[in-house]
Design a protein around this motif. Structure first.
Motif, mmCIF file in Angstrom:
data_model
loop_
_atom_site.group_PDB
_atom_site.id
_atom_site.type_symbol
_atom_site.label_atom_id
_atom_site.label_comp_id
_atom_site.label_asym_id
_atom_site.label_seq_id
_atom_site.Cartn_x
_atom_site.Cartn_y
_atom_site.Cartn_z
ATOM 1 N N GLN A 173 9.307 0.107 -0.422
ATOM 2 C CA GLN A 173 8.384 0.659 0.581
ATOM 3 C C GLN A 173 7.285 1.472 -0.104
ATOM 4 O OE1 GLN A 173 8.567 -1.037 3.352
ATOM 5 N NE2 GLN A 173 10.492 -1.785 3.068
ATOM 6 N N ALA A 174 7.497 1.964 -1.367
ATOM 7 C CA ALA A 174 6.396 2.748 -2.058
ATOM 8 C C ALA A 174 6.153 4.123 -1.346
ATOM 9 C CB ALA A 174 5.295 1.916 -2.120
ATOM 10 N N VAL A 221 4.942 7.330 -3.685
ATOM 11 C CA VAL A 221 4.554 6.691 -5.119
ATOM 12 C C VAL A 221 3.134 7.165 -5.229
ATOM 13 C CG1 VAL A 221 4.203 4.515 -6.304
ATOM 14 C CG2 VAL A 221 6.438 5.007 -4.927
ATOM 15 N N THR A 260 -0.157 6.240 -7.295
ATOM 16 C CA THR A 260 -0.691 5.060 -8.086
ATOM 17 C C THR A 260 -1.810 5.695 -9.118
ATOM 18 O OG1 THR A 260 -2.260 4.499 -6.218
ATOM 19 C CG2 THR A 260 -0.407 3.522 -6.066
ATOM 20 N N HIS A 303 1.625 8.136 1.079
ATOM 21 C CA HIS A 303 1.693 9.102 0.201
ATOM 22 C C HIS A 303 2.328 10.626 0.931
ATOM 23 C CE1 HIS A 303 -1.019 7.481 -2.932
ATOM 24 N NE2 HIS A 303 -1.546 6.935 -1.899
ATOM 25 N N ASP A 327 0.877 -1.222 -0.242
ATOM 26 C CA ASP A 327 -0.132 -0.039 -0.030
ATOM 27 C C ASP A 327 1.066 1.125 -0.035
ATOM 28 O OD1 ASP A 327 -2.413 1.701 0.156
ATOM 29 O OD2 ASP A 327 -2.090 1.527 2.347
ATOM 30 N N PRO A 328 0.982 2.001 -1.118
ATOM 31 C CA PRO A 328 1.853 3.131 -1.051
ATOM 32 C C PRO A 328 1.388 4.102 0.215
ATOM 33 C CG PRO A 328 0.100 3.331 -2.815
ATOM 34 C CD PRO A 328 -0.082 2.049 -2.161
#
Length: 160
Positions: free
Chosen positions: A152-153, A156, A158, A15, A12-13
């Motif tokens: 670890q996103a 990112v 999406t 933010h 799960d990114p």
């Protein structure tokens, strides 16, 4: 023998809260200081090899702009670290921050040292050592920052 497939997990990114037009600001502002602080080592090597004062002046400017730009990027990254609890709980994020602050401290010391040594025009071995140490720390902080993004996103965005 069949090639093994890597198992991937969807993360799960996380933010960023410090954004510009929906894009995280820290990755945008960190590239120029990184490039400049790495270029200081090249300018030092050119000055050492040629004894041309141009390279000393270039290293002074690269170190100064790289350090100040890096501190700005650090403030932006720290704001995200403070504002996003999931980032604060990551060991990699803490290590990235520590490596970045160490690198910026060395780069700032290098810049101050260059300001004092500039009138003499002589290459000072300590500035070359500081630029080499800063380049190593840039690599370490970049490696950890890359792990935050790619593994670890963090930051990112999406597709929706």
């Amino acid at each position: 023998m069949a090639a093994r497939r890597r198992r991937t997990t969807v993360i799960d990114p996380i933010h960023s809260h410090v954004r510009l037009a929906g894009h995280p600001l820290h990755p945008m502002v960190v590239h120029f200081p990184v490039a400049m602080l790495l270029a200081v080592l090249g300018a030092d090597a050119a000055h050492w090899w040629t004894a041309d004062v141009f390279w000393q002046r270039a290293a002074l400017w690269l170190a100064g702009v790289g350090a100040w730009g890096g501190w700005f990027a650090a403030v932006v990254g720290t704001a995200d670290w403070v504002l996003v609890g999931r980032i604060r709980r990551m060991l990699v994020a803490a290590c990235h921050g520590v490596a970045a602050v160490m690198m910026l401290s060395v780069a700032t010391l290098s810049w101050f040292w260059r300001l004092q040594a500039a009138p003499s025009g002589e290459p000072v071995w300590i500035t070359v050592a500081l630029s080499a140490l800063a380049a190593f720390l840039v690599g370490l902080a970049s490696l950890l920052g890359g792990r935050l993004v790619y593994e670890q996103a963090v930051g990112v965005v999406t597709a929706r």
